[in-house]
Design an enzyme around this catalytic site. Sequence first.
Site, PDB file in Angstrom:
ATOM      1  N   ASP A  72      25.332  38.393  53.793  1.00 21.69           N
ATOM      2  CA  ASP A  72      25.231  39.698  53.146  1.00 21.69           C
ATOM      3  C   ASP A  72      26.615  40.336  53.019  1.00 21.69           C
ATOM      4  OD1 ASP A  72      23.636  42.134  52.268  1.00 21.69           O
ATOM      5  OD2 ASP A  72      24.625  42.940  54.040  1.00 21.69           O
ATOM      6  N   GLU A 143      21.635  34.303  50.625  1.00 26.71           N
ATOM      7  CA  GLU A 143      22.700  34.866  51.461  1.00 26.71           C
ATOM      8  C   GLU A 143      23.116  33.903  52.564  1.00 26.71           C
ATOM      9  OE1 GLU A 143      21.620  39.615  50.913  1.00 26.71           O
ATOM     10  OE2 GLU A 143      21.057  38.570  52.759  1.00 26.71           O
TER      11      GLU A 143
END
EC number: 3.1.26.3
Length: 260
Positions: A72, A143
């Site tokens: 992220d 991610e």
Amino acid sequence: MNAFEPHSDDVVHLVDGTGQMDGTDQDSKLAKCQDIIGYQFKDLSLLLSALTHASGASHRLASNERLEFLGDAVLGLVVCRWLFEEYPEYNEGDLTKIKSAVVSRRSCGKVAIQLGLDRCLIVGRGVTRNRSYPRSLVSDVFESVVAAMYLDGGDEIVRQRLKEWLADEVATAVETQGSNNFKSTLQQYAQRDLASTPVYRLVSESGPDHRKAFLISAVIAERQFPAAWGSNKKDAEQHAASNALAELHGLPLPFPDTDS
């Protein structure tokens, strides 16, 4: 790098790692994922962790949750630098809106499915049997794979891949989020992609003369888009153009007509 070969962005395909079908065992998924992303891992354990959902892990720390946390941050940094370098005309507020749209769960999940990463995810048998998985797990694996590539190959590898995978998402976000001059953006889009020029139609007006509000709709080649209110015709036209851009890109309306 291998060609980008999208498949449907509406359907998530998950198969467990039982090996009962060709290509569903763990080794096949690792090989398939490396083929998809065009990168061969030096440390395959990183990719294995990135692809392993908690339901398919022997214990929680063996899943992709920690890599998702790192991914992220890496994703955000790469996209921020990308936007900072390539869109010097946009201020901090515009860049923030664009970045938020590009790194959203919707965008990451869409790209993950287009790439085919959903087919590489290692999940428990119950997840595929019951189809009870949250849609977010597809964006999560995107991610976690980004983080694994970053740890194994460095930031340049990640930057190259993301600039390919997210190019359409950035272009869409720039058109719909990046500029307050939505009329100019809509005109450029319409003339380039629709071979037409937008016009603006007054739908309604309300209020006393000293405080009127105007409801205006953008029209392109006889297609009328959702109308938007403004405290003057100039603002109403800008809002209407923003609504048209959002509808053209399948996004929520930024200026819905709450009275309709």
